[in-house]
Design a protein around this motif. Structure first.
Motif, short mmCIF file in Angstrom:
data_model
loop_
_atom_site.label_atom_id
_atom_site.label_comp_id
_atom_site.label_asym_id
_atom_site.label_seq_id
_atom_site.Cartn_x
_atom_site.Cartn_y
_atom_site.Cartn_z
N PHE A 14 35.72 42.36 45.43
CA PHE A 14 36.79 43.34 45.23
C PHE A 14 36.61 44.46 46.25
O PHE A 14 35.48 44.76 46.64
N THR A 50 35.83 37.54 35.67
CA THR A 50 36.24 37.16 37.03
C THR A 50 36.09 35.65 37.23
O THR A 50 36.97 35.00 37.81
N LEU A 52 36.26 33.38 34.95
CA LEU A 52 37.34 32.71 34.21
C LEU A 52 38.65 32.75 35.00
O LEU A 52 39.39 31.77 35.04
N THR A 53 38.95 33.89 35.65
CA THR A 53 40.20 33.99 36.42
C THR A 53 40.19 33.03 37.61
O THR A 53 41.22 32.48 37.99
N CYS A 57 42.79 29.70 37.91
CA CYS A 57 43.80 29.87 38.97
C CYS A 57 44.59 31.18 38.83
O CYS A 57 45.74 31.27 39.29
N LEU A 58 44.01 32.17 38.19
CA LEU A 58 44.68 33.47 38.14
C LEU A 58 44.34 34.29 39.37
O LEU A 58 44.99 35.29 39.66
N ALA A 59 43.28 33.91 40.06
CA ALA A 59 42.89 34.57 41.32
C ALA A 59 42.22 33.52 42.20
O ALA A 59 41.81 32.47 41.71
N ARG A 60 42.14 33.83 43.48
CA ARG A 60 41.50 32.88 44.41
C ARG A 60 40.11 33.39 44.78
O ARG A 60 39.92 34.61 44.92
N GLU A 78 50.83 28.98 46.00
CA GLU A 78 51.14 29.61 44.71
C GLU A 78 51.92 28.72 43.73
O GLU A 78 51.56 28.65 42.55
#
Lengths: 236, 380
Positions: A14, A50, A52-53, A57-60, A78
């Motif tokens: 981040f 993080t 889990l996301t 596929c909620l974040a790359r 996407e």
């Protein structure tokens, strides 16, 4: 129904372009076999959510690869990721994230809207899920009138509406008392018996030590520090 | 099942969700609808009114002569002698030349100008008059009453009213005072054989320009005025007046644009969170955009429909009480008449695109920005 998830050298940063860059996940290799219940445990800030996301596929990932049934999904465009979120992964968020002003039934049906199924079939499917989870009588209620347990069951029903093979729940018992937490674990047990893969993040001992859990992966500072099987009996 | 059915069902679900979302943010959407609809109402009122007036003017001028010839003496308008009429009759392409007698008369009683005119048929008996509806209203005069004016020589001349012109011809007949030729000449001191101007009839429209040039050659002191020029002047006058109304409105328009942009483009934390949830449960960016397109489309379409319907009622039903003082004229005797509905489809379409499209764009840009980001924030 079954889906195998593998992580190869996954890192997530981040504020990547800033001097105070923070690596929430810092090089994780993990293989989650199809079926069974895995708990990601660890203190706050250990990287559970993080991770889990990234899996869901909620974040790359910033670096590394996430594979689903051997297929690399971390670099997919996407629309493909959205399709995976819709049909392969079901999410139960820590604060449930139900949409206020809509009824329980409408909230449950939401993930199916982009698929355009027949309204009658969708309503029947959603109602059946709510009945199965014991809140059929609340189908017409606005979600803001629900108790914590009811809201969580609504969130579970929403996560299951497209019949996903992997159910991901972030701190599922954080807002529940002991009785409701045990009721949640009963639901987990049923879903496990159906052959679904369940991935939970929790630092609640009640969850970590539950008999339904197959495996506990301990995280700290974005790394795996322990990984142990807790249950011998096979899933399903 | 055919392939379009799920796509249609998908749009129906999105529309249902949009309507529910709009209901949830009722106060915000109603406020936006009122302001937005109000702006469309004002713009459409000016548009309808200008269009209808131009249409009326066009209809009137359709009956007007192709060329009106005035006489200029050292740049000043002067009476035209009968000999000019004879000369112009000889020009090829001219079917008829008619001398016209008309002029303005100021009436100190009601402090208004009347248009005194000798009708072409000259069917009014000396000593009588036919008057316009606004004039009748202003003077409280009816058939049989007597109105008197002081002439050029100071002598008082009385006219008995023979008839009042009907309301539906009100735009130009409002302040008319039709009299017989001898009465007109006596009142204004116009000698026999002299006219205010000449009306030329030219059957072939292609010859009008050539005839106008020949008029100048035959009578160098004349000034031919083409019907098209009069029409253009009317258009310019009404356009200028509509600009006069729109100018103070432009401030309000700008304020509205800022408000709409602010309201439409600034996503609330709630909306941003909702987009995150929808994306997290499997909606694609396209689904979110389609949903917001429905929302913006419904709102702007409703505002457009309400605004234009109210403007139509205001202009053609109530005779535009909000605009009439500026748009109809600055005469003291306002015509009192109902405009015939005349709407220019192109202008309406332009209004639609000018109000609906910018709003949709203002809505979509921030939604698109929110919708293309990863939905992981809702997990936190």
């Amino acid at each position: 129904m079954n889906a195998r998830v593998e992580l190869w050298g996954v890192r997530k940063a981040f504020q990547e372009d800033h001097p105070n860059v923070f690596w929430a996940v810092d090089g994780i290799d993990l293989a989650l076999p199809a079926g069974g219940v895995t708990v990601l445990a660890g203190p706050s800030g250990s990287g559970k959510t993080t991770l889990l996301t990234l899996i869901g596929c909620l974040a790359r990932p910033t670096e590394g690869r996430v594979r689903l049934d051997g297929r690399d999904i971390s670099g997919l465009p996407e629309p493909f990721l959205a399709a995976l979120r819709r049909q392969t992964f079901g999410f139960v968020f820590q604060r449930f994230n139900l949409i206020r002003g809509l009824t329980v039934l409408d909230n449950v049906m939401l993930p199916a809207y982009p698929l355009g199924p027949s309204h009658r079939a969708l309503t029947r499917r959603a109602t059946a899920l709510l009945v199965r989870l014991g809140i059929g009588h609340r189908a017409g209620a606005l979600v803001e009138s629900l108790s914590g347990g009811e809201a969580q069951r609504t969130a579970i029903a929403r996560a299951l509406i497209n019949d996903p093979s992997v159910l991901i729940a972030d701190e599922p018992t954080a807002n529940l008392d002991t009785a409701l937490s045990l009721a949640f674990l009963d639901i987990v047990s049923d879903l496990r018996a159906e052959g679904r893969t369940l991935l939970l993040s929790s630092h609640d001992p009640l969850v970590r030590e539950a008999s339904v859990v197959d495996r506990v992966v301990e995280l700290r500072d974005g790394r795996v520090v322990a990984d142990h099987e807790t249950r011998a009996e096979p899933a399903g | 099942m055919t392939e379009w059915r799920p796509a249609l069902a998908r749009q129906r679900y999105l529309l249902d969700f949009t309507v529910a979302a709009m209901r949830r943010r009722r106060a915000r959407n109603l406020g936006l609808l009122v302001v937005y609809g109000g702006m469309v109402f004002l713009l459409a009122s000016v548009l309808f009114y200008t269009g209808a007036l131009k249409h009326e003017a066009g209809l009137l001028l359709a009956e007007a002569p192709e060329i009106v010839v005035q006489r200029m003496v050292a740049g000043r308008h002067d009476l035209v002698p009968e000999t000019h009429a004879e000369t112009l009759r000889g020009i090829r392409g001219v079917r008829g030349v008619q001398g016209r007698l008309w002029g303005y008369h100021y009436d100190p009683v009601v402090r208004a100008n009347y248009t005194l005119l000798v009708p072409p048929a000259d069917d009014i008996a000396p000593g009588t008059a036919v008057i316009g509806p606004a004039l009748a209203r202003a003077r409280g005069a009816g058939i049989g009453d007597v109105l008197s004016f002081r002439g050029y020589d100071g002598a008082l001349r009385a006219f008995q009213i023979q008839a009042v012109l009907p309301q539906d011809s009100g735009l130009v007949s409002a302040d008319l005072f039709l009299v017989a030729e001898p009465d007109f000449r006596a009142l204004f001191g116009v000698p026999a054989g002299q006219y205010t101007d000449l009306a030329l009839r030219i059957p072939n429209p292609r010859e009008i320009q050539t005839v106008a040039e020949k008029v100048l050659e035959a009578a160098p002191d004349s000034r031919p005025i083409l019907r098209e020029e009069m029409l253009r002047t009317y258009d310019a006058v009404f356009d200028w007046r509509s600009a006069l109304v729109l100018l103070p409105l432009s401030g309000a328009l700008l304020a509205f644009a800022i408000l709409a942009w602010e309201k439409a483009s600034g996503l609330s934390a709630d909306e941003r969170r909702e987009i995150g949830i929808l994306k997290a449960v499997g909606w694609e960016t396209g689904d979110v955009l389609a949903m917001k397109l429905w929302e913006g489309g419904l709102l702007s379409l409703l505002a457009f429909l309400f605004g234009t319907a109210a403007a139509y009622w205001h202009v053609f039903g109530l005779s535009a009480p909000l605009l009439a003082p500026v748009m109809k004229g600055w005469s003291v005797l306002y015509p009192d008449f109902r405009l015939t509905p005349a709407i220019d489809a192109t202008q309406l379409l332009a209004l639609f695109f000018l109000t609906v499209l910018p709003y949709l764009a203002a809505t979509l840009v921030p939604v698109w920005r929110a919708a293309v980001t990863d939905p992981d924030e809702v997990m936190r």
